[in-house]
Design a protein around this motif. Structure first.
Motif, mmCIF file in Angstrom:
data_model
loop_
_atom_site.group_PDB
_atom_site.id
_atom_site.type_symbol
_atom_site.label_atom_id
_atom_site.label_comp_id
_atom_site.label_asym_id
_atom_site.label_seq_id
_atom_site.Cartn_x
_atom_site.Cartn_y
_atom_site.Cartn_z
ATOM 1 N N PHE A 57 64.462 -38.444 17.399
ATOM 2 C CA PHE A 57 63.581 -38.738 16.406
ATOM 3 C C PHE A 57 62.765 -37.215 16.489
ATOM 4 N N THR A 87 59.812 -34.722 16.401
ATOM 5 C CA THR A 87 58.264 -35.056 16.649
ATOM 6 C C THR A 87 57.385 -34.921 15.830
ATOM 7 N N GLU A 88 57.844 -34.612 14.482
ATOM 8 C CA GLU A 88 56.865 -34.944 13.675
ATOM 9 C C GLU A 88 57.431 -35.493 12.451
ATOM 10 N N ASP A 89 56.340 -35.659 11.094
ATOM 11 C CA ASP A 89 57.044 -36.186 9.988
ATOM 12 C C ASP A 89 56.977 -34.819 9.220
ATOM 13 N N ALA A 113 64.340 -34.332 4.945
ATOM 14 C CA ALA A 113 64.986 -34.811 6.154
ATOM 15 C C ALA A 113 66.096 -33.848 6.631
ATOM 16 N N TYR A 155 65.191 -30.302 7.992
ATOM 17 C CA TYR A 155 64.600 -30.087 9.427
ATOM 18 C C TYR A 155 65.441 -29.759 10.199
ATOM 19 N N SER A 181 55.727 -42.907 18.960
ATOM 20 C CA SER A 181 55.986 -41.354 18.406
ATOM 21 C C SER A 181 55.480 -41.330 16.837
ATOM 22 N N PHE A 182 55.274 -42.526 16.402
ATOM 23 C CA PHE A 182 55.303 -42.549 14.935
ATOM 24 C C PHE A 182 53.730 -42.771 14.570
ATOM 25 N N TYR A 220 57.217 -46.005 7.020
ATOM 26 C CA TYR A 220 58.217 -44.675 6.860
ATOM 27 C C TYR A 220 59.373 -45.067 5.741
ATOM 28 N N ARG A 262 56.017 -41.773 4.251
ATOM 29 C CA ARG A 262 56.243 -40.788 5.241
ATOM 30 C C ARG A 262 57.811 -40.701 5.582
ATOM 31 N N ARG A 321 60.363 -39.272 8.501
ATOM 32 C CA ARG A 321 60.776 -38.601 10.043
ATOM 33 C C ARG A 321 62.253 -38.638 10.222
#
Length: 159
Positions: free
Chosen positions: A38, A40-42, A83, A86, A112-113, A119, A150, A152
């Motif tokens: 996943f 590390t950030e949105d 997404a 990224y 982590s969320f 989401y 959001r 991720r």
């Protein structure tokens, strides 16, 4: 660092240096057992897009397949576009997770969320709705494709 050290994952929920994010453990996919990473950030809040249009992005387990379908509908799916755009640690194979992948994140790396937020997944429920996941309590629901939630990114690679 030698190749063996690079392929030895950290504990679930910890950042895996060089792999683009937080290690989510192993999960079965069509291509085999994969490591799940996943971001590390949105990447902000985005709409699913294409409100009122039914697509074939209905897999509840394979966000990569869903994202490919959504991206092919050029410019119509902001969350999938964000997404897939990224990148981290040189990896550019991120995608919008399916609802099952978000649930996997809630099960194994919930810290982590952001708990207070829902989401968005890549899993379409209908022409007007897409599945989402609340990290405060693990509640899975569906949300209007035109509203923003959001996002991720996630990636995977064979074990």
């Amino acid at each position: 660092m030698n190749a063996q050290q690079q392929l030895t994952p950290p504990a679930i929920g910890e950042v895996w240096p060089g792999q683009g994010g937080i290690y989510g453990g192993l999960r079965q996919y069509p291509e085999g057992m994969c490591h799940v990473i996943f971001a590390t950030e949105d990447v902000g809040r985005h709409a699913y897009g294409d409100y009122g249009v039914s697509t074939e992005a209905t897999s509840r387990t394979d966000g990569r397949a869903n994202t490919s379908i959504l991206i092919a509908r050029t410019g119509k799916h902001p969350a999938a576009i964000a997404a897939a755009a990224y990148t981290a640690d040189g990896h550019a194979d991120f995608y919008l997770p399916a609802i099952g992948e978000l649930h996997h994140g809630w099960q194994y790396a919930p810290e982590s969320f952001i708990e207070e937020w829902y989401y968005l997944s890549s899993s379409q429920r209908s022409a007007n709705l897409a599945f989402d996941m609340g990290f405060v309590d693990g509640y899975q629901d569906y949300y209007c494709k035109g509203l923003e939630l959001r996002v991720r990114p996630v990636r995977r690679f064979l074990q």
